[in-house]
Design an enzyme around this catalytic site. Structure first.
Site, short mmCIF file in Angstrom:
data_model
loop_
_atom_site.label_atom_id
_atom_site.label_comp_id
_atom_site.label_asym_id
_atom_site.label_seq_id
_atom_site.Cartn_x
_atom_site.Cartn_y
_atom_site.Cartn_z
N GLU B 51 3.02 19.48 -3.89
CA GLU B 51 3.26 19.00 -5.14
C GLU B 51 2.19 17.66 -5.20
OE1 GLU B 51 6.08 20.05 -3.72
OE2 GLU B 51 7.18 21.14 -5.33
N GLN B 114 19.47 19.44 -5.82
CA GLN B 114 18.18 19.30 -6.20
C GLN B 114 18.14 18.04 -7.24
OE1 GLN B 114 15.44 22.66 -6.45
NE2 GLN B 114 15.36 22.59 -4.26
N MET B 481 -10.68 4.07 11.10
CA MET B 481 -10.45 2.84 10.48
C MET B 481 -9.47 2.07 11.19
SD MET B 481 -11.67 0.65 8.50
CE MET B 481 -12.70 1.36 7.27
C1 LIG Z 1 -1.21 8.07 3.80
C2 LIG Z 1 -1.79 7.27 4.45
N1 LIG Z 1 -1.42 6.76 5.72
C3 LIG Z 1 -1.89 6.09 6.52
C4 LIG Z 1 -3.15 5.13 6.18
C5 LIG Z 1 -3.44 4.12 7.07
N2 LIG Z 1 -4.99 4.54 7.24
C6 LIG Z 1 -6.25 3.97 6.67
S1 LIG Z 1 -7.64 4.79 7.08
C7 LIG Z 1 -6.67 5.78 8.59
C8 LIG Z 1 -7.65 6.49 9.27
C9 LIG Z 1 -8.15 7.73 8.76
O1 LIG Z 1 -8.54 8.36 9.69
P1 LIG Z 1 -9.87 9.79 9.31
O2 LIG Z 1 -9.25 10.35 7.88
O3 LIG Z 1 -9.97 10.28 10.22
O4 LIG Z 1 -10.95 8.66 8.69
P2 LIG Z 1 -11.99 7.71 9.58
O5 LIG Z 1 -11.50 6.25 9.33
O6 LIG Z 1 -11.84 8.30 10.98
O7 LIG Z 1 -13.30 8.09 9.02
C10 LIG Z 1 -5.46 5.42 8.67
C11 LIG Z 1 -4.23 6.09 9.32
C12 LIG Z 1 -3.46 5.51 4.98
N3 LIG Z 1 -4.55 5.01 4.42
N4 LIG Z 1 -3.02 6.62 4.10
#
Ligand SMILES: Cc1ncc(C[n+]2csc(CCOP(=O)(O)OP(=O)(O)O)c2C)c(N)n1
Ligand SMILES: [Mg+2]
Lengths: 163, 573
Positions: B51, B114, B481
């Site tokens: 969803e 639910q 990041m």
């Molecule tokens: C749902 C969610 N969980 C955690 C985060 C925290 N967060 C921000 S960027 C990131 C890493 C993302 O990794 P990736 O998709 O591989 O992108 P990259 O930074 O390596 O390009 C995380 C865990 C978030 N923004 N959204």
């Protein structure tokens, strides 16, 4: 600074929880809250007292105004206004205390609304400070229970909060 | 008048509202509605695999078109699965209507199977929500939902629909209202003329002006007036993450994005300006950096449709509350009337300064590297291959920032990302929502191997509905990041930011019936992208192994001023 914000709200289920939710969500504090339908049954009148800097109060009024069910609101403390709160106090009243309590009640223009051989129940109305003062004026250690309605308010003069 | 069941009223109302697609997932409390959907052919339903993805699909559609996206889910887990998507739309002011099944009204409050209090759960993340109390309310409630979702500052609206409200054998008179009015809701329609005049005067008197444009310019349909304003005054303009495309990214007045990962020149210009004119932006903490050090010499004009955004984080001098398009039209008229011109001498000195900042390397990446693929270079290649004209969605992380920095968007509504909430998992379903309604346009999701796995199951939906979008994975084999922050603030202790045990993405996408491609070498990059984008009728997933050590720069230094920035791993301003 302490503020009294008075809100005209659609009298619908859920509207109140939206207002209360907003306060907790945005970390605003609520000191007192009263709400009841108005003469127009489709509307509720809600009064909330809160404290905060001018910036916070401005945000509170703006964020409240954004709620779809909020029809209108006014910060009563911005103009001259009347503020009332009702308090019921249950006090121990035996022997000489009986006279002392009843004299204090008179001074505060309150009423003893229930009596038995050991207890008085007193009703006092006024602004919040007057109610605080009444409690302080009672002999020490006799207060058994206090219930306060929270503040209601209305602007003085011709100003009205209506549709 | 027609007699219809509540369920049929829902499908008829949606059709009468002009809704072509809805996105959803069935379940007990929504089954009457699903049956009604089956018995008509005006509203097409897209069955997702989760969803959350239905909501992001509706969101992608809404961001690309400006119209509310529509979602249909069942009660309980179906409803709660939408919350992340709803919050994502809410934070970015995206119009949306979410129809949620609910247990029969007779069971509400009994902890029925639910049953979830969706009104309560969704309340903090919606513009409004409404529960149906009687089937006959359905048409008007749906009309109200669209009106609220799309007007003023847009946002998501949830409608909670107990199952008995849609019972097939109880029929009521149906008519879909042409208009609704709410006595307690009247969004602003014009800005204050006195304030607009003041702003016009300030614009003409400024010596070091910057126009700071946000997502509101795009949502509010003000891009043309903004472009005209920038050109008539010859003033520099910078866009927020949400505002990219509000002014052409390759335009000569563009300073690029501002803020945490904004360009060197944008952040410098903001810091040194004497007038900031913010249009449809909200002085977000990812833009302002330390609010006490924000643009110390600037007076501030703020145009916003939401009065609560005025002076919320930064105190402004001239607030103008109103829709961006009408305010900008009035601002042009005020400038016509004043008939003045800016101080040309001051302006050329200001441009000279800006050109100096532009010429400085300012945190741009090292494009000379040959032994690894720089993620920034991948985005530049994507721009080249798609001629800068694709719809680009993204997930959240370094890849998102690289896409924002290096894909120069020249049109509005083409850069689709979760700016406010930062929701990983947004990119793929958002791209699906766009591709479905823009089949002839190039739609690409730029993602990371962390993010894509948050909604990868939607590759199956793409197969079912034949959505030949492209997925460009900047694979740095890390939650990049997060790792960057750990490098910078936690002495490179990579606590749970490392992604081992990644799937073989090519095999994975092939098993879903799509095409997978892998790029390991720099010299294969452009040709592979060319090949992928030439496959017009296939979903192609391109897995590019990029330099895992790359950081996003510039990066503002926390709590500092706009121009306190790291420019690379060792140099700062
Ligand atoms: C749902 C969610 N969980 C955690 C985060 C925290 N967060 C921000 S960027 C990131 C890493 C993302 O990794 P990736 O998709 O591989 O992108 P990259 O930074 O390596 O390009 C995380 C865990 C978030 N923004 N959204
Ligand atoms: Mg990654």
């Amino acid at each position: 600074m302490r503020r009294i914000i008075s809100v005209l709200l659609e009298n619908e289920p859920g509207a109140l929880s939206r207002v209360v939710g907003l306060f907790s969500q945005r970390n605003y504090n609520i000191e007192t809250l009263t709400v009841a339908p108005t003469d127009d049954e489709s509307l509720s009148r809600l009064t909330v007292t809160t404290t905060g800097s001018d910036k916070v109060i401005e945000q509170i009024t703006k964020q409240l105004n954004k709620l779809i069910e909020v029809v209108k609101l006014v910060d009563l403390t911005e103009g001259s206004h009347i503020e009332r709160e009702l308090m019921l106090v249950k006090v121990k009243a035996v022997g000489s205390q009986r006279g002392e309590v009843s004299r204090t009640v008179d001074i505060f223009r309150g009423q003893i609304v229930d009596v038995n051989s050991t207890v008085y129940t007193v009703q006092v109305t006024g602004d919040s400070r007057k109610l605080d003062a009444f409690i302080k004026a009672l002999p020490e250690g006799i207060v058994l229970e206090v219930v306060r309605s929270g503040v209601s308010g209305i602007a003085r003069g011709e100003k009205v909060l209506s549709l | 008048m027609e007699l219809l069941s509540g369920a049929d009223m829902i499908t008829h109302s949606l059709a009468d509202q002009g809704v072509e697609y809805i996105y959803g997932y069935p379940g007990g409390a929504a089954l009457h509605i699903y049956d009604a959907l089956f018995r008509q052919d005006k509203v097409k339903h897209i069955l997702v695999r989760h969803e959350q993805a239905a909501v992001h699909m509706a969101d992608g559609y809404a961001r690309a078109t400006g119209k509310a996206g529509v979602v249909l889910v069942t009660s309980g887990p179906g409803a709660t699965n939408t919350i992340t998507g709803i919050a994502t739309a809410f934070t970015d002011s995206i119009p949306m209507v979410v129809l949620c099944g609910q247990v029969p009204s007779t069971l509400i409050g009994e902890d029925a199977f639910q049953e979830t209090d969706m009104m309560g759960v969704s309340r903090p993340v919606v513009k409004h929500n409404m529960a149906i109390k009687h089937p006959s309310e359905i048409p008007e409630t749906i009309k109200k939902a669209f009106y609220i979702a799309e007007s003023g500052r847009p946002g998501p609206v949830v409608i909670d629909i107990p199952k008995d409200m849609t019972a097939p054998n109880e029929r009521f008179e149906y008519s879909y209202p042409k208009k609704v009015k709410l006595r307690s809701y009247s969004p602003p329609t014009r800005g204050h003329s006195g304030q607009i005049r003041k702003a016009a005067e300030m614009l003409l008197n400024a010596k070091r002006p910057v126009i700071y444009a946000g997502g509101g310019v795009i949502i509010g349909g003000g891009t043309q007036q903004l472009t005209d304003l920038v050109k008539r005054l010859n003033y520099p303009v910078t866009c927020t993450l949400m505002g990219l495309g509000a002014y052409p990214g390759t335009g000569e007045h563009s300073l690029g994005m501002l803020g945490m990962h904004g360009s060197y020149e944008a952040n410098q210009a903001m810091h040194h300006s004497d007038l900031v004119v913010s249009i449809g932006a909200r002085f977000d903490d990812r833009v302002t950096n330390g609010t006490d050090k924000f643009c110390p010499g600037a007076r501030i004009v703020h145009v916003d449709i939401d009065p609560a955004n005025i002076s919320k984080t930064i105190k402004v001098d001239v607030p103008i509350v109103g829709p961006v398009d009408s305010v900008l039209t009035d601002l042009h008229a005020a400038l016509d009337e004043l008939a003045g011109t800016p101080d040309q001498e001051a302006l050329s000195a200001w441009w000279e300064k800006i050109d100096g900042w532009r010429a400085f390397h300012g945190g741009r990446y090292d494009a000379s590297t040959q032994d690894s693929i720089k993620p920034q270079h991948v985005i530049e290649t994507l721009h080249k291959v798609t001629k800068g004209d694709a719809f680009v969605t993204s997930d959240v992380g370094q890849h998102q920032m690289f896409a924002a920095q290096y894909y120069k968007f020249n049109k509005p509504n083409r850069w689709i990302n979760s700016g406010g909430l930062g929701t990983m998992g947004f990119g793929l379903p958002a791209a699906m929502g766009i591709k479905l309604t823009h089949p002839d346009e190039e739609v690409v999701c730029v993602t990371g191997e962390g993010s894509i796995q948050m909604n990868i199951q939607e590759l199956s939906t793409c197969k079912q509905y034949d959505l030949p979008l492209k997925v460009l994975l900047l694979n740095n084999q890390a939650l990049g990041m997060v790792k960057q922050w750990q490098d910078m603030n936690y002495e490179s202790r990579h606590s749970h930011s490392y992604m081992d045990s990644l799937p073989d993405f090519t095999k994975l996408v092939e098993s879903y019936g799509h095409v997978g491609m892998t790029v390991n070498k720099l010299d294969e990059l452009e040709s592979t992208l060319e090949k992928a984008f030439a496959m017009k009728d296939k979903l192609v997933f391109i897995n590019v192994y990029v330099d895992p050590l790359e950081h996003v720069y510039p990066m503002q230094i926390a709590k500092g001023s706009m121009n306190d920035m790291w420019l690379n791993k060792t140099e700062r301003t």
